[in-house]
Structure formats: C-alpha cells, structure tokens
Write a protein that holds these residues in place. Structure first.
Motif, PDB file in Angstrom:
ATOM      1  N   LYS A  57      36.849  20.773  41.111  1.00 43.97           N
ATOM      2  CA  LYS A  57      35.631  20.293  40.464  1.00 43.97           C
ATOM      3  C   LYS A  57      35.583  20.372  39.043  1.00 43.97           C
ATOM      4  O   LYS A  57      35.251  19.705  38.192  1.00 43.97           O
ATOM      5  CB  LYS A  57      34.229  20.719  41.157  1.00 43.97           C
ATOM      6  CG  LYS A  57      32.997  20.245  40.550  1.00 43.97           C
ATOM      7  CD  LYS A  57      31.820  20.637  41.548  1.00 43.97           C
ATOM      8  CE  LYS A  57      31.542  22.005  41.319  1.00 43.97           C
ATOM      9  NZ  LYS A  57      30.365  22.185  42.124  1.00 43.97           N
ATOM     10  N   ASN A  58      36.026  21.733  38.730  1.00 41.46           N
ATOM     11  CA  ASN A  58      36.073  22.191  37.346  1.00 41.46           C
ATOM     12  C   ASN A  58      37.401  21.795  36.679  1.00 41.46           C
ATOM     13  O   ASN A  58      37.465  22.452  35.296  1.00 41.46           O
ATOM     14  CB  ASN A  58      35.724  23.662  37.280  1.00 41.46           C
ATOM     15  CG  ASN A  58      34.376  24.104  37.727  1.00 41.46           C
ATOM     16  OD1 ASN A  58      33.254  23.079  37.894  1.00 41.46           O
ATOM     17  ND2 ASN A  58      34.158  25.171  38.391  1.00 41.46           N
ATOM     18  N   GLY A  59      38.335  21.216  37.217  1.00 41.40           N
ATOM     19  CA  GLY A  59      39.371  21.056  36.673  1.00 41.40           C
ATOM     20  C   GLY A  59      40.330  22.318  36.316  1.00 41.40           C
ATOM     21  O   GLY A  59      41.303  21.839  35.666  1.00 41.40           O
ATOM     22  N   GLU A  60      40.203  23.192  37.307  1.00 45.14           N
ATOM     23  CA  GLU A  60      41.131  24.211  37.224  1.00 45.14           C
ATOM     24  C   GLU A  60      42.405  24.155  38.314  1.00 45.14           C
ATOM     25  O   GLU A  60      41.920  23.547  39.303  1.00 45.14           O
ATOM     26  CB  GLU A  60      40.513  25.504  37.285  1.00 45.14           C
ATOM     27  CG  GLU A  60      39.017  25.717  36.356  1.00 45.14           C
ATOM     28  CD  GLU A  60      38.439  26.686  36.618  1.00 45.14           C
ATOM     29  OE1 GLU A  60      38.473  27.143  37.483  1.00 45.14           O
ATOM     30  OE2 GLU A  60      37.438  26.945  35.824  1.00 45.14           O
ATOM     31  N   THR A  61      43.250  24.849  38.030  1.00 45.08           N
ATOM     32  CA  THR A  61      44.297  24.919  39.508  1.00 45.08           C
ATOM     33  C   THR A  61      44.084  26.250  39.983  1.00 45.08           C
ATOM     34  O   THR A  61      44.193  27.310  39.403  1.00 45.08           O
ATOM     35  CB  THR A  61      45.711  24.940  38.539  1.00 45.08           C
ATOM     36  OG1 THR A  61      45.824  23.879  37.792  1.00 45.08           O
ATOM     37  CG2 THR A  61      46.906  25.005  39.817  1.00 45.08           C
TER      38      THR A  61
END
Length: 303
Positions: free
Chosen positions: A156-160
């Motif tokens: 959701k936060n664009g993190e891996t």
C-alpha cells in the motif's frame, strides 16, 4: 454484510463478518470448511450478544442455515465426526498458510498471497470450535496475521516487503480493525502456484513447527475467487513420490505384547487423522507416510 439467505448483520456482531464472508467464498469449493466457519460465527455471536432482538433474529437464521448444511452434508464424516472435521479444517488452513509462505519465500508478493495468509489465520480461529488450539496453531495464526498485515502495508505504501520472519518484533495488533478490514476486502486472482508444489518444506521459518502430514497436498486449486488480473509466476507441479513401505512394519507385535500409553494412542490417532485428510485431496504420499508412522508407533511403541 448480508450473507445469502441471512438478514443484514447487526453492528453488534461485526466481529464475525469475515468468517461469514469466508464461508460464502468457500461454499462451492470447500463446503465442510464453510460449514465450520458459520458454526464458529454462530458460537461467537451467541457469546457476543444473543439477547438483542436484531442479533437473536440473525443468529436464528444462521442456525437454520447451519441445520440445512448439516442435512445436506449428513453423509460426510468431516461433519459427523469431530476429529475428522478438525483435521479437514486444520489441513486446509495450513495449505493456505504454506502456499502463502512459499510465495513469500520466493519474493512473489501479491494480493492472493496476502489473502491466503489472512484467511489461514481466520480458519485457525475456526479450529476453536473443536477445542483449545495447539501451540503450533497459535504460532501459525500470529505469524500469518502479522505477515498479511506487514505485506499489505508495504504494498500500500509502495515499499518492497522482506521475505520471511524478519522484523516480527514489531507486533501485529489484532485489534486494528482497519487493517483487517482492508486485508479481507482486497480482491485477488487465484495463483496457479498456490498449491501446485507438492514438496513444500515442512518447516520453512524460524520457531514455528509444521505438524507431520499437514503440508500442502499437490494439485489443489487456489481458493480466492475474485480477480483483478494480477498473476504470479507459476511453480510447476512436482510429481508425487510414494514412499516404500518399511518391511520391518510387517512384523506386527501380537496383541497384548506391546503396552502403549494413552499418549501413544493419541499420537497414533493424530497420524491416522492426517492420513485420512490427505486422502481427501488424493495426496497418497502424505497418507502413506502418516499411516507408516502410526503403524510403527502401534507396533514398537516408538516414533
């Protein structure tokens, strides 16, 4: 939420909505698991609020639905025998769990895998209709909910996300309703890799033990019915390797020569339970392995 044939869910019973939704999703694929999801929802609802007229009306309708399902599935041993039903639900939950863990370990993060983790945790809750959870299942539930929330928030936060149990010291708060609502409501497409690997590691993460025989049987379809067009890389099915029967097990002890403890009988019964559940999924290898373990225990007193 209004399940099929049920009135709208009263706000007081909001805690059971995910279990009822899971039951709806599994009605065609796994009616036995769907039945026990509804049974858990009813028992939980009765404990939550059975005096409010709106709640009582809903629970009575849910009870009628359960009775209809029980009549329809009346010849199924997983309904008539609790030990078989428990094994069926437990194996199904662990299949979802291990398929999600397999995807996580391979670094394939997607909504289908997140929902598999989360649904597995719900089905472990459902196991409480049969009695107290084992320590292993408590660990599986905690890990699955933490992992589902962690990966969901990362995407959701664009993190891996990081694979495996790294960072689990950041405890998952089971009361975070917003997170759990988002986890259950997200749509995902069935992934071909979800259950096709018959050789899922028996214990692939730190500190959590997988019970013998409770791994993902080969060639079982994924369970999430929705579709967004997102897919993951498929893992090719691994042919089942049927173990050779240990010749020493043919020399069965004569009746009365072997003294077994109640704990021995309980363990043997558990192996037979896993074998029977594996056969429901045509997983011959797992069935043979567990039957051999039960036979060895009964004939030698040792595992």
């Amino acid at each position: 939420m209004a399940a099929s044939g049920l009135p709208p869910l009263p706000p007081q019973l909001k805690a059971v909505q995910h279990y009822l939704r899971t039951a709806q999703e599994l009605d065609k694929r796994e009616p036995v698991v769907a039945y026990y999801c509804r049974l858990y929802a009813m028992q939980t609802g009765m404990k939550t609020d059975s005096k409010n007229p709106e709640c009582r009306k809903f629970l009575c309708k849910l009870m009628d639905q359960l009775e209809a399902m029980k009549k329809q599935l009346g010849d199924n041993e997983a309904i008539t025998q609790e030990i078989v039903g428990c094994a069926h639900v437990e194996n199904y939950a662990l299949k979802l769990f291990l398929s999600a863990d397999n995807e996580d370990r391979a670094g394939r993060f997607h909504k289908n895998m997140i929902k598999s983790f989360y649904t597995a945790s719900l089905l472990i809750d459902v196991l409480t209709v049969f009695g107290e959870l084992t320590d292993e299942n408590v660990q599986h539930r905690k890990y699955a909910r933490w992992k589902a929330t962690y990966i969901h928030n990362c995407l959701k936060n664009g993190e891996t996300p990081q694979s495996g149990p790294v960072g689990m010291e950041d405890e998952y708060n089971e009361n975070e309703e917003a997170d759990s609502q988002g986890l259950h409501n997200q749509e995902a497409q069935p992934s071909p890799s979800a259950f096709e690997s018959g050789n899922v590691p028996a214990s692939s993460f730190t500190g959590i033990h997988i019970p013998p025989g409770a791994h993902a049987p080969a060639n079982t379809p994924a369970e999430v019915p929705h579709s967004t067009g997102t897919t993951s890389n498929a893992i090719q099915p691994t042919p089942q390797s049927i173990p050779i029967v240990d010749p020493s097990l043919y020399n069965v002890q004569a009746a009365g020569e072997m003294r077994l403890t109640p704990e021995d009988f309980a363990r043997a019964q558990k192996y037979c339970k896993y074998a029977g559940s594996a056969l429901q999924y045509e997983d011959v290898s797992t069935a043979v392995q567990n039957l051999q373990k039960a036979l060895k225990l009964l004939t030698t007193g040792r595992e």
